[in-house]
Structure formats: C-alpha cells, structure tokens
Design an enzyme around this catalytic site. Structure first.
Site, short mmCIF file in Angstrom:
data_model
loop_
_atom_site.label_atom_id
_atom_site.label_comp_id
_atom_site.label_asym_id
_atom_site.label_seq_id
_atom_site.Cartn_x
_atom_site.Cartn_y
_atom_site.Cartn_z
CD GLU A 42 -2.76 -0.76 2.58
OE1 GLU A 42 -2.25 0.05 3.17
OE2 GLU A 42 -3.62 -1.86 2.57
CB CYS B 287 2.15 7.40 3.64
SG CYS B 287 3.02 5.62 4.49
CB CYS C 67 5.67 -6.10 9.19
SG CYS C 67 6.53 -5.41 10.48
CB CYS D 108 3.60 -3.27 16.93
SG CYS D 108 4.86 -3.29 16.54
CB CYS E 195 0.50 -2.81 13.17
SG CYS E 195 1.24 -3.00 11.66
CB CYS F 103 -0.84 1.74 6.76
SG CYS F 103 -0.11 1.08 4.83
N1 SAH Z 1 7.63 0.12 10.75
C1 SAH Z 1 7.79 1.77 11.09
C2 SAH Z 1 6.61 2.05 10.39
C3 SAH Z 1 5.19 1.66 11.06
S1 SAH Z 1 3.55 1.90 10.03
C4 SAH Z 1 7.72 2.50 12.16
O1 SAH Z 1 7.05 1.21 13.77
O2 SAH Z 1 7.60 2.83 12.98
C5 SAH Z 1 3.91 4.19 11.25
C6 SAH Z 1 3.48 4.00 12.70
O3 SAH Z 1 1.83 4.13 12.97
C7 SAH Z 1 4.26 3.64 13.18
O4 SAH Z 1 4.24 4.55 14.94
C8 SAH Z 1 2.85 2.71 13.89
O5 SAH Z 1 3.18 2.02 15.49
C9 SAH Z 1 1.70 2.70 13.26
N2 SAH Z 1 0.63 2.25 13.70
C10 SAH Z 1 0.42 1.07 12.74
N3 SAH Z 1 -1.14 0.46 13.23
C11 SAH Z 1 -1.82 1.12 14.18
C12 SAH Z 1 -3.11 1.85 14.28
N4 SAH Z 1 -4.16 0.48 13.86
N5 SAH Z 1 -3.41 2.94 14.77
C13 SAH Z 1 -2.24 3.87 14.87
N6 SAH Z 1 -1.06 4.04 14.01
C14 SAH Z 1 -0.48 2.88 14.00
#
Ligand code: SAH
Length: 358
Positions: A102, A115, A122, A126, A129, A343
């Site tokens: 995406e 973005c 991944c 987390c 996520c 995302c």
């Molecule tokens: N792997 C990288 C980029 C991830 S996405 C990282 O961990 O930073 C970018 C941000 O969105 C990260 O801070 C991630 O923790 C957050 N994120 C992921 N899923 C989310 C969600 N469902 N709601 C809010 N933030 C989210």
C-alpha cells in the site's frame, strides 16, 4: 532461474531501476556504450518516469533492444485506489510477482506527501498493527520503493515533494535498500526530493539507528514509542523485549548529535492502555531535555488487533499534559477518515485476482 534445463544456466535479468547513478554509468560502460548514455537512461527512468525501454527516444535502437533483453523496468501498478473527500488517496499496489503493498498520497498546502511501504508484510508483530498479520513475505527492492512514488506521480500528474517511510514494513529491517533509495531520491539526479522532506519511521531497532546516524542523512527520524515504560511497551510491541526504551533514547541522542536533526516520537493512543494522565506525565518526564517532537496518533482500530480509539477529549487531555511540561506535541491530523483506515487493511482485505489494474 539458474540451473534449470539440465545445466544450462540462465542468468536473471538486471533490475536496472535499482542501480544508482554511479552503478548505472558503470553498467552502461560495461555494455560498450558511452557514459552519457547512462545519464540519458537514468533520466528516462527517474525523471521522466517512463515504463518501457521502447519510449526512450534518444537511445539507439540497438541499445534499447539490448536493455529489453537483459534488464527489467520496475512495475509497481496501482490496482485499486480509494480517494477520500479531503483528497487523500490510498493505493493498493501490485508488484510484478503478484504481491500487494500500500501507498498513500496526502495533499497538504505545502505540497504532496507520499507514504510508502518498505516490505511486503512485516515481522515486528506490533499488536495493534494491520501490516504484520501475515508476517514478513520479503523486502522491497530499491526500484519497488521508488516505483510507488513514481506511479502516484504518473497517475496524478502532480509533483511529490515529501516522502514518508511509514507504510507496510519496518524500514530499518530493509536497511541497505532503504538507505540507497533515500540517496537516489535526493541526490539531484532523480526526483530531487530534499532529505529534509523525507521521514523514516522505525519501531526502534537500536543497532540500525546507530548505523543510520553514521550515514549523515538530513532526514527526519521518527520513533514509534507508544508507551512511557518498558513493561507497557512490551505488551504492545514484541520488539520492546529486545531493546529497552533507555537504549533507544541513547541512540536517539547520538542520532541528534551526529545529524542535528530533531527526533519525532510517535505515540498511538489506545483507550485504557496507554492514554492515562499518568502515562502522559511519565512520557513528559522521559522526554524532558530531549530535542524532540511528539506526534499523537489516535488509534485506527483494526479488526482482530489490539485496542480502541480513545475519545477526542481524552486525546486532547493527553496533549495538554505534555504541553504543560514543555514537550512539543501535535495530534496527527485525520486524513482520509472516510476511506479504509489503518495501513495494511487494504492489503488484508483485498479480494484475490479480481482486481482490474488502473
Ligand atoms: N515499522 C515502522 C513504520 C510503521 S507504520 C514503525 O514501526 O515505525 C507508522 C506508524 O503507525 C508507527 O508508529 C506504527 O506503530 C503506527 N501504527 C500502526 N498501526 C496503527 C494503528 N492501527 N493505529 C495507529 N497507529 C498505528
């Protein structure tokens, strides 16, 4: 492909759009062409964004045919696009091997921000996520990362001025491709996007943050902190078992010392998990004295994943506590709230094989 057909070795084609300026010049010279042909070729791929060698009008026909035979041009194709009322565009991109990623286009007064994803899937896990659900499939190549930006610029016909590495994947888990891609975006031979307009977000891989500091890039480093203490962070992010918050903050101080770039801390607010007044005060204490900025992200709830989004008043109360403690803080503006939110969801929800390419 190597080794098939009873010992006849077929070598794979060169992913020519992943070669940087210098590598491409050398490649072209190896094929017996003059160096200026490399400059022309680079321009077609990284400035004019053409998608076939046949369109490279100022290259000799024989050279184009040779390129066609030996090289691939990256194909990142928008398979689905959701455009929200505020202009945000979410793209499901199809890669040449059939995988999906995406990319998101956000329109701001100061320009267009894209973005991008850095991996297919991944492996960081987390809990809140969507991108990590099926684990890591593979790293993206340099050309597949650039290709997302190029595809969006081709579709919209508008210049991209900012790039954010916050899509699917952990950028520092695909370290060398990501760093090379950033250099190619900003080195003056391609789209010429200033490093100051590039942000890389990481869940906090300490070794790679320290290595990145040595690259002397002028990009903004964003750290997904999400919790003011290790116990809570470990419940949300498995990677927190490997690196403590204090190790991350030390690496950040070092990054700031070496690059003079202010760090951003991302903090996704989850109702009843990390959004209390005590959490806010502890976060303020943790970050006091650091030259940083906190970006509060109201959680985008993902089906089957951790958490709900707190009420607006609770988010603002959290912000107020940080401000009172002299921490610079913003709440991430809601963009594209009327389209698929977090995302990774577009990729997870896609229906196989029945997408028409745009
Ligand atoms: N792997 C990288 C980029 C991830 S996405 C990282 O961990 O930073 C970018 C941000 O969105 C990260 O801070 C991630 O923790 C957050 N994120 C992921 N899923 C989310 C969600 N469902 N709601 C809010 N933030 C989210």
């Amino acid at each position: 492909l190597a080794g098939i057909n009873g010992g006849v070795v077929l070598t794979e084609k060169t992913d020519i759009q992943s070669l940087n300026w210098q590598e491409l010049t050398e490649y072209v010279q190896q094929t017996g062409q003059k160096a200026f042909r490399g400059r022309q070729l680079y321009q077609w791929m990284h400035k004019n964004l053409v998608q076939s060698f046949g369109k490279m009008a100022n290259l000799p026909k024989s050279f184009r045919e040779e390129l066609e035979k030996n090289c691939t041009l990256c194909r990142v194709q928008a398979a689905e696009r959701q455009v929200s009322s505020d202009g945000t565009g979410k793209y499901l991109m199809r890669l040449s091997d059939g995988n999906y990623i995406e990319s998101v286009l956000m329109k701001y007064k100061y320009g267009n921000s894209v973005c991008i994803s850095t991996q297919v899937g991944c492996r960081m896990g987390c809990r809140f996520c969507a991108s990590t659900v099926g684990g890591l499939v593979r790293n993206l190549t340099v050309s597949e990362m650039l290709g997302q930006i190029y595809e969006i610029q081709r579709i919209t016909g508008e210049r991209v001025s900012n790039v954010i590495l916050m899509g699917i994947g952990e950028p520092l888990d695909n370290y060398s491709n990501v760093v090379k891609m950033i250099r190619m975006l900003s080195d003056g031979h391609g789209l010429q996007i200033s490093q100051r307009n590039i942000t890389l977000s990481t869940c906090g891989l300490v070794g790679q943050i320290r290595r990145l500091a040595e690259e002397k890039l002028a990009i903004t480093l964003a750290i997904s902190l999400h919790a003011p203490n290790d116990t809570l962070r470990q419940e949300m992010m498995p990677i927190a078992k490997q690196y403590s918050i204090s190790e991350i903050l030390l690496a950040c101080q070092d990054y700031f010392k070496k690059t003079n770039r202010r760090i951003t801390f991302e903090y996704s607010l989850i109702e009843g998990k990390n959004d209390s007044g005590t959490d806010a005060r502890n976060l303020a204490t943790l970050l006091s004295g650091l030259n940083c900025h906190v970006n509060l992200i109201p959680l985008n709830p993902v089906k089957g994943r951790m958490g709900k989004r707190p009420q607006r008043s609770r988010i603002e109360a959290f912000q107020a506590i940080l401000e009172r403690n002299h921490i610079k803080v913003t709440i991430r503006r809601e963009m594209g709230s009327d389209i698929h939110a977090a995302c990774g969801q577009l990729r997870n929800n896609r229906e196989r094989d029945d997408l028409t390419l745009l």
